[in-house]
Design a protein around this motif. Sequence first.
Motif, mmCIF file in Angstrom:
data_model
loop_
_atom_site.group_PDB
_atom_site.id
_atom_site.type_symbol
_atom_site.label_atom_id
_atom_site.label_comp_id
_atom_site.label_asym_id
_atom_site.label_seq_id
_atom_site.Cartn_x
_atom_site.Cartn_y
_atom_site.Cartn_z
ATOM 1 N N LYS A 127 0.813 -1.347 -0.225
ATOM 2 C CA LYS A 127 -0.034 -0.062 0.073
ATOM 3 C C LYS A 127 0.824 1.282 -0.154
ATOM 4 N N GLU A 128 1.974 1.205 0.703
ATOM 5 C CA GLU A 128 2.852 2.521 0.516
ATOM 6 C C GLU A 128 3.446 2.645 -0.598
ATOM 7 N N TRP A 129 3.853 1.855 -1.298
ATOM 8 C CA TRP A 129 4.388 1.933 -2.743
ATOM 9 C C TRP A 129 3.289 2.401 -3.487
ATOM 10 N N ARG A 130 1.870 1.933 -3.565
ATOM 11 C CA ARG A 130 0.858 2.269 -4.300
ATOM 12 C C ARG A 130 0.364 3.684 -4.303
ATOM 13 N N ARG A 131 0.556 4.010 -2.892
ATOM 14 C CA ARG A 131 -0.113 5.268 -2.442
ATOM 15 C C ARG A 131 0.914 6.552 -2.660
ATOM 16 N N ASP A 132 2.151 6.160 -2.334
ATOM 17 C CA ASP A 132 2.933 7.389 -2.355
ATOM 18 C C ASP A 132 4.557 6.915 -2.851
ATOM 19 N N PRO A 133 4.801 6.547 -4.160
ATOM 20 C CA PRO A 133 6.099 6.175 -4.429
ATOM 21 C C PRO A 133 7.234 7.120 -4.241
ATOM 22 N N GLY A 134 6.858 8.391 -4.305
ATOM 23 C CA GLY A 134 7.703 9.390 -4.123
ATOM 24 C C GLY A 134 8.410 9.474 -2.625
#
Length: 377
Positions: free
Chosen positions: A175-182
């Motif tokens: 979820k962290e990668w999909r939500r905010d990769p920046g």
Amino acid sequence: MESNATSGSRKVRVALLFGGRSSEHAVSCVTAAGVMGAIDTDRYEVVPIGITREGQWVLSDGDWHEWALNTGRLPEVGPAEGTVSLAEGSGRTRLVVAEPNRVPRELGEVDVVFPLLHGAFGEDGTVQGLLELADVRYVGAGVLASAVGMDKHFMKLAFAAAGLAVGPYIAVTDKEWRRDPGAVRDAVGRLGYPVFVKPCRAGSSVGITKVDAPEQLEAAIAEARRHDPRLVIEAAIAGREIECGVLEGRGADAPRTSLPGEVSVAGGSHAFYDFEAKYVEDSAAALSCPADLPQEAIAHVRELAAVAFDAVAAEGLSRVDFFYTPEGEFVINEINTMPGFTPISMYPQMWAATGVPYPELIDELIQLALARPTGLR
């Protein structure tokens, strides 16, 4: 459950589980070949059971050459008409083969299972839970230790809680990668390059990439996510790769530790000790045991390996991997609760150098499993 084997009446019946659904399927088959070729058949009756990539349990003919690593071919368990299962009742655990349009065929009782499985659906507590439910003894770590030892994030938390030195890292959920990769890229930047991007729950260096610059990060994350949606990204640590084998103590005894070994990669196309260097290219890596360390450092790393073993509540066997820094500090990398176990793998090599040859090591692991009850302990 009492052991089904009666001393002097028959051989101890050992079911070897190998293959499996993980990306380390072939490595598991090679491990099984090593054990089948070395186990004491005067003491043990071996029942080899392969698990296909789709999860079917099938009976093997027991020819270990079929599962050895040959140049240009990775061994693989194929499907079969008959499916093997464990059946428990009246204090007996039996092997049963179910085939289409036939009455289920019993293969007899099993005294202990040796799960020679690496990676997900084998080394991660799932098979261990199945064996606990079947009330059958098995070699190696239990459900909790297997799960924690497979998860590079939670093992680090357990190590840090036990006072072991852990290198800088971040954990990245799906979820962290999909939500905010920046935000992930920024966090990696704060770690500093180079970094290693790793699937959180995989072994044998599968899916791991060394990343030297920000423009390489996206591809490395994509590669790791092919194997696991959760990742750990670790700062590179300057140091020698030192490994130590741990063997559960008998009864209430403390864990036993081997002389440490050292891994060195020959360079060329290998930036680190990856899958090809471990299993495919004979000249890609050098394994030396005992490692060329001061005696006090050898004693210290053996102590730390025992601490790591207890930190995850391991049983049976484990290999603990460290970095030995130029400052003389040991930074723990990971624990493997089912390490590579072929005759030329580091774990058996370290124990051979410590005075426990491969066949004796197999015997000791089986005896530890037979002496250990199932259930809470």
